[in-house]
Design a protein around this motif. Sequence first.
Motif, short mmCIF file in Angstrom:
data_model
loop_
_atom_site.label_atom_id
_atom_site.label_comp_id
_atom_site.label_asym_id
_atom_site.label_seq_id
_atom_site.Cartn_x
_atom_site.Cartn_y
_atom_site.Cartn_z
N ASN A 12 19.11 62.52 -55.74
CA ASN A 12 20.07 62.50 -56.85
C ASN A 12 21.29 61.66 -56.51
OD1 ASN A 12 18.27 64.51 -57.34
ND2 ASN A 12 19.72 65.83 -58.40
N LYS A 13 21.75 61.82 -55.28
CA LYS A 13 22.97 61.09 -54.87
C LYS A 13 22.71 59.59 -54.89
CE LYS A 13 24.96 64.58 -51.81
NZ LYS A 13 25.67 64.81 -50.57
N VAL A 14 21.54 59.19 -54.37
CA VAL A 14 21.21 57.77 -54.35
C VAL A 14 21.02 57.25 -55.77
CG1 VAL A 14 19.61 56.04 -53.45
CG2 VAL A 14 20.08 58.10 -52.11
N ASP A 15 20.30 58.03 -56.57
CA ASP A 15 20.05 57.60 -57.95
C ASP A 15 21.37 57.41 -58.70
OD1 ASP A 15 17.35 57.53 -57.68
OD2 ASP A 15 16.97 59.52 -58.51
N SER A 16 22.26 58.39 -58.56
CA SER A 16 23.54 58.29 -59.27
C SER A 16 24.29 57.03 -58.86
CB SER A 16 24.43 59.49 -58.93
OG SER A 16 23.85 60.64 -59.44
N TYR A 17 24.23 56.74 -57.58
CA TYR A 17 24.90 55.55 -57.08
C TYR A 17 24.31 54.30 -57.72
CZ TYR A 17 26.66 52.14 -53.71
OH TYR A 17 27.27 51.06 -53.14
N VAL A 18 22.99 54.25 -57.75
CA VAL A 18 22.31 53.07 -58.30
C VAL A 18 22.59 52.94 -59.80
CG1 VAL A 18 20.03 52.01 -58.74
CG2 VAL A 18 20.49 53.13 -56.55
N TRP A 19 22.54 54.06 -60.52
CA TRP A 19 22.79 54.03 -61.97
C TRP A 19 24.19 53.46 -62.25
CZ3 TRP A 19 21.22 59.83 -63.08
CH2 TRP A 19 19.85 59.98 -62.85
N LYS A 20 25.12 53.95 -61.47
CA LYS A 20 26.51 53.54 -61.68
C LYS A 20 26.64 52.02 -61.44
CE LYS A 20 30.88 55.48 -60.31
NZ LYS A 20 31.57 56.27 -59.32
N GLU A 21 26.06 51.60 -60.33
CA GLU A 21 26.18 50.20 -59.96
C GLU A 21 25.42 49.30 -60.95
OE1 GLU A 21 28.06 48.63 -58.11
OE2 GLU A 21 27.05 46.67 -58.22
N ALA A 22 24.20 49.73 -61.31
CA ALA A 22 23.39 48.91 -62.22
C ALA A 22 24.06 48.83 -63.60
CB ALA A 22 21.99 49.50 -62.34
N SER A 23 24.63 49.94 -64.06
CA SER A 23 25.29 49.93 -65.37
C SER A 23 26.52 49.03 -65.33
CB SER A 23 25.74 51.36 -65.75
OG SER A 23 24.65 52.22 -65.69
N ARG A 24 27.27 49.14 -64.23
CA ARG A 24 28.45 48.30 -64.09
C ARG A 24 28.04 46.82 -64.12
NH1 ARG A 24 30.53 45.08 -61.12
NH2 ARG A 24 28.89 45.25 -59.55
N GLN A 25 26.96 46.51 -63.38
CA GLN A 25 26.48 45.14 -63.29
C GLN A 25 25.99 44.64 -64.66
OE1 GLN A 25 26.25 42.98 -60.22
NE2 GLN A 25 26.39 41.82 -62.12
N CYS A 26 25.24 45.48 -65.34
CA CYS A 26 24.70 45.12 -66.65
C CYS A 26 25.86 44.80 -67.61
CB CYS A 26 23.86 46.28 -67.18
SG CYS A 26 23.02 45.92 -68.71
N SER A 27 26.88 45.66 -67.50
CA SER A 27 28.05 45.47 -68.35
C SER A 27 28.78 44.17 -68.00
CB SER A 27 28.96 46.69 -68.15
OG SER A 27 30.16 46.50 -68.82
#
Lengths: 567, 124
Positions: free
Chosen positions: A369-384
Amino acid sequence: MIRSKQIDRPQVVLVVDDQEINRDALGVTLEDYYEVIYAENGKEALELMNEHFDELSIVLLDLMMPVMNGYEVLERVKDDEQLKRIPIIVLTSEKSAELKALQLGAADFITKPFDIHEVIIARVRRIIELSEGKKLISAAEHDHLTGLYNRSFFFEYVNRVYLYHKDMKMDALVINIEQFHAINAMNGREFGDDVLKAIGEGINEFLSEHNGIGSRTHADHFDIYCEHQDDYQPLHEKIQDKANALSPNVRIYTRMGVMPYSEGVDPVTMFDRARAACNMARGDYQHPVIVYDEKLLQKEMLDIRLLNDLDKAIEEKQFKVYYQPKYDIQCDHPRLRSAEALVRWQHPELGMISPGDFIPLFEGNGLINKVDSYVWKEASRQCSEWKKKYNYTLPISMNVSRADVYDFSLVERLKKLMDDNHLDCNSIKLEMTESAYTDDAKRVLEVINQLRALGFEIEMDDFGSGYSSLNMLSQMPIDVLKMDMKFVRNIEESETDLRLVKLILDIARYLGLTVVAEGVETGGQLKLLKDAGCNLVQGFYFSKAVKPEEFALMIEKEIEERKQNDD
Amino acid sequence: MTIEELYQQIGGDYEQAQKVLRMDKLIDKYIRKLAQNEIFSNLFNASEGLDPTTVFEAAHAIKGVCANLGLVSLSEKASELAEEFRPGNGRNLSDEDVRARIEEIKQQFNSSVEGIKEYEASQS
């Protein structure tokens, strides 16, 4: 209401003496408190003991008797598992006899003549209490379901063997049941108990033939400490057979970790290693028995290190998100349509760590969960960021692990992530492995429906890698099917594999699903997939997962192509 | 004749018997049975051959039974004899001395039996 007397077990006292007067002298003293039965010699006494072993509280035994004397009774009882639980008080007038009797296992002695009856009563009562206390301990010593030792007693005895019998070469074994909670949930707790009993039975049978002890340490965890053997496959088969025999409709898988005897390694470490080996066998139905070795030791050390370093890695942004493009192959030229966000760990000391080394580890203990949350945050930021920079949204797929599905704030968190980054939910696709669907279908269905209602697209990842069922495909409201790379790998050589791929594509088309073929590496594979009508491909043929700055170039190229097409 | 009188006559310790057997009727029962108890005849019959096991077992049993019945003197005499023949103990007395002691026990036993018969007759 049950009166306490009815709950109490009957207390029967056996008085053994060849002289009637002695028997009566004790009888009159004891019969106010106990039910008293009598024997005239040792032989009769043993017969009565065998007949009444579960009611007898104590035996009062004379030593000098015809036919069979008291010493012989003590000798025989000492070697009898059933009878030795009954305490024996020896009746004697000789000091020398007392010691010998105590050495032979007598609990106490009463001197003749029996003049102070209060003393007799007190001694009898005390020994009965002591012995019943011991039996209570014995009840607590065993697991009621399987009859195996419970955890604390097991490790106490394991330690004794280790400390006092250093010459014995003992192996440590750990046995677990795959998905035991699911077996319980699906078939009821009673059936789950039957499974535990069956496995306990298998272990008990094994222990009756081999020198060792066993325990159900908790839930579906079984430990065995036994003299070294080269091969534990037969034990595993025995246990598996017992479990299989329970029901033709429920398939039960057990796994076993073995830590073979290793000089100087203490039991705690032995069992830790056996457990690590057992965990390695998790989900691997082809290799349910794993023996701990040097390679496992290193893997374990690495695992401990990685678990330890996880929080710091997140804090220091050691995880890097890479992007692997997915191309639409049904156009004239393959066109970039989306990307999958994939995590890499740039460890400051260990270098780049492959996801294969840490994702299964963190999946196993919920830390994913911790890794996933990190990736989601980073990927969303990047996408944005790309959206702003190029004024163009390229959808990014993010992985959602099984453990995430059970996080009740999941939907809310993902929605907030989109809002914080000013993204529409359709900018993000969520990939869930097919194993997540099989766990708790109701919960998964609920989560998927909520996510789709918000606009997220759901992709079923690794379709065909595990337990896929076509039934599940029709029930789960998904948008995209990601065909596992193993289907694609041999389509150039194997007609059968190609036919299978075509079949999956047909089904997907019928269900209105888009198909992404994973692991495409050659032009030949690409052509076959294109001809078969596959929509999207992902794989080394186009690109491995790349850093964001490299991926940005791919986006720029795609934007360029769009412009040209528009022109 | 009361049972206390019997005990006085045969030199027994009635209080001791009461302590062990707790009930007068049990004392009565076993004092009456004394004459039939084979342990005595076993001992007396062994007087000639002096088979150590037989003498020991009989003497040991007499010691116990008499102690329970408060027949202190008989019990003590039997006890000495039992020690003489206890397995592992060395013999201290000559065979003649042993026979003399068995004879002593026999006489005391016989006179006790006589007294018991009188007691029984007085009770019927």
